[in-house]
Scaffold this active site. Structure first.
Site, PDB file in Angstrom:
ATOM      1  N   GLY A  46       0.831  -1.185   0.000  1.00 37.17           N
ATOM      2  CA  GLY A  46       0.000   0.000   0.000  1.00 37.17           C
ATOM      3  C   GLY A  46       0.870   1.241   0.000  1.00 37.17           C
ATOM      4  O   GLY A  46       2.035   1.193   0.428  1.00 37.17           O
ATOM      5  N   GLN A  51       3.035  10.032   1.074  1.00 37.41           N
ATOM      6  CA  GLN A  51       4.335   9.349   1.108  1.00 37.41           C
ATOM      7  C   GLN A  51       5.200   9.679  -0.104  1.00 37.41           C
ATOM      8  O   GLN A  51       6.408   9.447  -0.075  1.00 37.41           O
ATOM      9  CB  GLN A  51       4.141   7.822   1.187  1.00 37.41           C
ATOM     10  CG  GLN A  51       3.548   7.363   2.523  1.00 37.41           C
ATOM     11  CD  GLN A  51       3.437   5.864   2.570  1.00 37.41           C
ATOM     12  OE1 GLN A  51       2.454   5.293   2.101  1.00 37.41           O
ATOM     13  NE2 GLN A  51       4.455   5.209   3.100  1.00 37.41           N
ATOM     14  N   CYS A  89       5.999  -0.001   7.165  1.00 44.45           N
ATOM     15  CA  CYS A  89       5.617   1.137   6.326  1.00 44.45           C
ATOM     16  C   CYS A  89       6.803   1.491   5.443  1.00 44.45           C
ATOM     17  O   CYS A  89       7.938   1.522   5.924  1.00 44.45           O
ATOM     18  CB  CYS A  89       5.253   2.315   7.217  1.00 44.45           C
ATOM     19  SG  CYS A  89       4.823   3.811   6.310  1.00 44.45           S
ATOM     20  N   LEU A  90       6.536   1.763   4.188  1.00 39.68           N
ATOM     21  CA  LEU A  90       7.625   2.118   3.271  1.00 39.68           C
ATOM     22  C   LEU A  90       8.312   3.415   3.692  1.00 39.68           C
ATOM     23  O   LEU A  90       9.445   3.668   3.290  1.00 39.68           O
ATOM     24  CB  LEU A  90       7.097   2.233   1.837  1.00 39.68           C
ATOM     25  CG  LEU A  90       6.611   0.915   1.215  1.00 39.68           C
ATOM     26  CD1 LEU A  90       6.007   1.166  -0.148  1.00 39.68           C
ATOM     27  CD2 LEU A  90       7.744  -0.100   1.125  1.00 39.68           C
ATOM     28  N   HIS A 131      -4.183   1.365   7.777  1.00 40.82           N
ATOM     29  CA  HIS A 131      -2.847   1.973   7.771  1.00 40.82           C
ATOM     30  C   HIS A 131      -2.762   3.106   6.744  1.00 40.82           C
ATOM     31  O   HIS A 131      -2.302   4.207   7.049  1.00 40.82           O
ATOM     32  CB  HIS A 131      -1.815   0.877   7.462  1.00 40.82           C
ATOM     33  CG  HIS A 131      -0.404   1.358   7.325  1.00 40.82           C
ATOM     34  ND1 HIS A 131       0.599   0.986   8.191  1.00 40.82           N
ATOM     35  CD2 HIS A 131       0.190   2.163   6.406  1.00 40.82           C
ATOM     36  CE1 HIS A 131       1.738   1.570   7.829  1.00 40.82           C
ATOM     37  NE2 HIS A 131       1.524   2.278   6.736  1.00 40.82           N
ATOM     38  N   GLU A 132      -3.222   2.828   5.529  1.00 36.82           N
ATOM     39  CA  GLU A 132      -3.101   3.838   4.463  1.00 36.82           C
ATOM     40  C   GLU A 132      -4.019   5.031   4.706  1.00 36.82           C
ATOM     41  O   GLU A 132      -3.630   6.170   4.453  1.00 36.82           O
ATOM     42  CB  GLU A 132      -3.375   3.220   3.094  1.00 36.82           C
ATOM     43  CG  GLU A 132      -2.432   2.094   2.685  1.00 36.82           C
ATOM     44  CD  GLU A 132      -0.955   2.420   2.824  1.00 36.82           C
ATOM     45  OE1 GLU A 132      -0.573   3.605   2.717  1.00 36.82           O
ATOM     46  OE2 GLU A 132      -0.175   1.495   3.074  1.00 36.82           O
TER      47      GLU A 132
HETATM   48 NI    NI Z   1       2.729   3.486   5.580  1.00 34.80          NI
END
Ligand code: NI
Length: 160
Positions: A46, A51, A89-90, A131-132
């Site tokens: 995601g 981000q 998380c990225l 989360h997103e």
């Molecule tokens: Ni994230």
């Protein structure tokens, strides 16, 4: 299409509220394509627009590599039950932590053609949606983590 730079924890843009999308312009269409490309390249499931530095209410999610969801102006309609598990998380590379989330969510969103749809998810999909969507309000999973973050391999493929 292009891979965009992923902002990391500590970048103020990740803490801001995102704005609603009123219309899908060619620029937004390109953003969405880039978000998918960036997410897949990073082996995430995601990615939210902030981000990649864009404060718009857009997320892309694909937890199984087969069912991509483009979610514009998404909102959770129902949630129930809980799951407690590892989350990454990225924007927090190489780390994960334990977070409790609903195990079921129903959300509404608009697709690239600004058609409203609903998605129901359990398990990882429910976790990814929560989360997103948090990202759109400047919330990061590290705010909700139980205990300390821990190190994970760079190739971890359940990062969001
Ligand atoms: Ni994230």
């Amino acid at each position: 299409m292009a891979i965009r730079n992923i902002r990391e924890l500590g970048d103020e843009i990740l803490r801001k509220n995102c704005r609603e999308v009123k219309e899908v312009t060619p620029r937004i269409r390109e953003l969405i394509q880039d978000m998918y490309e960036t997410m897949y390249e990073a082996q995430g499931v995601g990615l939210a627009a902030p981000q990649v530095g864009i404060l718009k209410r857009i997320v892309v999610i694909d937890v199984d590599g087969e069912h991509p969801y483009t979610m514009i102006n998404p909102r959770i309609l129902e949630s129930r039950d809980t799951q407690t598990g590892s989350e990454g998380c990225l924007s927090v590379p190489g780390k994960a932590g334990i977070v409790t989330r609903p195990n079921y969510v129903k959300a509404e969103a608009w697709n690239e053609n600004m058609e409203r749809y609903e998605v129901e998810g359990e398990g990882l999909l429910a976790r990814a949606i929560c989360h997103e969507l948090d990202h759109l309000d400047g919330v990061m999973y590290v705010d909700k983590v139980e205990g300390e973050l821990y190190d994970v391999g760079a190739a971890e493929d359940d990062e969001e």
